[in-house]
Design an enzyme around this catalytic site. Structure first.
Site, PDB file in Angstrom:
ATOM      1  N   ASN A 133      -2.425   4.954   1.566  1.00  0.00           N
ATOM      2  CA  ASN A 133      -2.485   3.484   1.504  1.00  0.00           C
ATOM      3  C   ASN A 133      -1.422   2.830   2.382  1.00  0.00           C
ATOM      4  OD1 ASN A 133      -0.144   3.955   0.100  1.00  0.00           O
ATOM      5  ND2 ASN A 133      -0.721   2.845  -1.758  1.00  0.00           N
ATOM      6  N   HIS A 191       1.859   3.528   2.299  1.00  0.00           N
ATOM      7  CA  HIS A 191       3.215   3.392   1.738  1.00  0.00           C
ATOM      8  C   HIS A 191       4.212   4.253   2.509  1.00  0.00           C
ATOM      9  CE1 HIS A 191       2.500   6.712  -1.584  1.00  0.00           C
ATOM     10  NE2 HIS A 191       3.118   7.243  -0.540  1.00  0.00           N
TER      11      HIS A 191
END
Ligand code: F6R
Length: 240
Positions: free
Chosen positions: A137, A139
């Site tokens: 995602n 991160h």
């Protein structure tokens, strides 16, 4: 950002370890920022080999880990304390007092711990070379999408996908920590040099967006575009 594409995870690990080893030889007392997870496992193995075979000296090196689960005893095998100890620190001549990892033990005063950690990094003169992986995602450390680029060490809730990825390391779903202590995006951007590592096809989309999409807090890794000295080492699969 400089991008180096290697054929596979083994060559990515060798390149990353060589870059770190060169930095240590130039500056034996440098401060490293260190990730955990699957991606850096080969890099740690290569660094251990360099210690054994080439005498790479860690005796003056300082390390700061990027993150740690919250509410998990340090002695638990899934903790990042255990990971670092068993995968890396036990096999090199680093001094234990020169290694630091956020303490996410149950009952810890989290505010005091986050402040202590930021201060420890500052007192060490900042991080010279910080190595980061990337989540699917986008991160970096445990700065999930929506993290402020001004963020510093703090407690964060893990994204559902991050919790799902961690599930395989725990006996049951209920045991997977829902939160963590992580250094912030600002803490990351203050490092003098950043090495981004990404391996495997599951990372290709996040990597492409991080490198090419407009910088946005919805994609934490895009913050790396704001730093003037980033090297990304990707394997062919992660390049997409
Ligand atoms: C771990 C960390 C995470 C991982 C990322 C990728 O300390 O900060 O951001 O780097 O979740 O994990 P792997 O390498 O397991 O795919």
């Amino acid at each position: 950002m400089r991008v180096l594409v290697t054929p596979d995870h083994r060559t990515l690990s060798e390149e990353a370890a060589e870059l770190i080893a060169r930095s240590i030889r130039i500056r034996p007392g440098l401060a490293l920022g260190l990730p955990t997870g699957n991606t850096p496992l080969g890099m740690y193995q290569e660094l251990v080999k360099k210690h054994r075979n080439e005498g790479l000296d860690f005796s003056a090196v300082r390390t700061f880990n990027l993150d740690e689960y919250l509410g998990l005893a340090r002695t638990r095998p899934q903790s990042y304390h255990s990971y670092m100890q068993t995968r890396f620190f036990d096999h090199i001549n680093i001094r234990r007092e020169n290694t630091d990892i956020p303490d996410g033990s149950p009952g810890i005063d989290v505010k005091a711990e986050c402040d202590r950690y930021e201060n420890a990094i500052r007192d060490a003169g900042g991080i010279d070379l910080l190595i980061v992986g990337i989540g699917t995602n986008g991160h970096i450390a445990f700065n999930e999408p929506g993290s402020s680029f001004e963020s510093r060490t703090r407690v964060v809730s893990l994204a559902p996908g991050t919790i799902a990825s961690a599930r395989k390391y725990f006996a049951s779903e209920a045991e997977v920590p829902q939160s963590a202590i992580t250094i912030g995006i600002r803490t990351i951007l203050e490092a003098r040099r950043i090495l981004l590592l990404a391996s495997g096809q599951t990372k290709a989309k996040a990597v492409e967006r991080a490198l090419r999409d407009p910088v946005s807090e919805s994609l934490p890794a895009s913050a790396l575009q704001l730093h003037s000295d980033v090297i990304a080492i990707l394997d062919e699969a992660a390049r997409g």
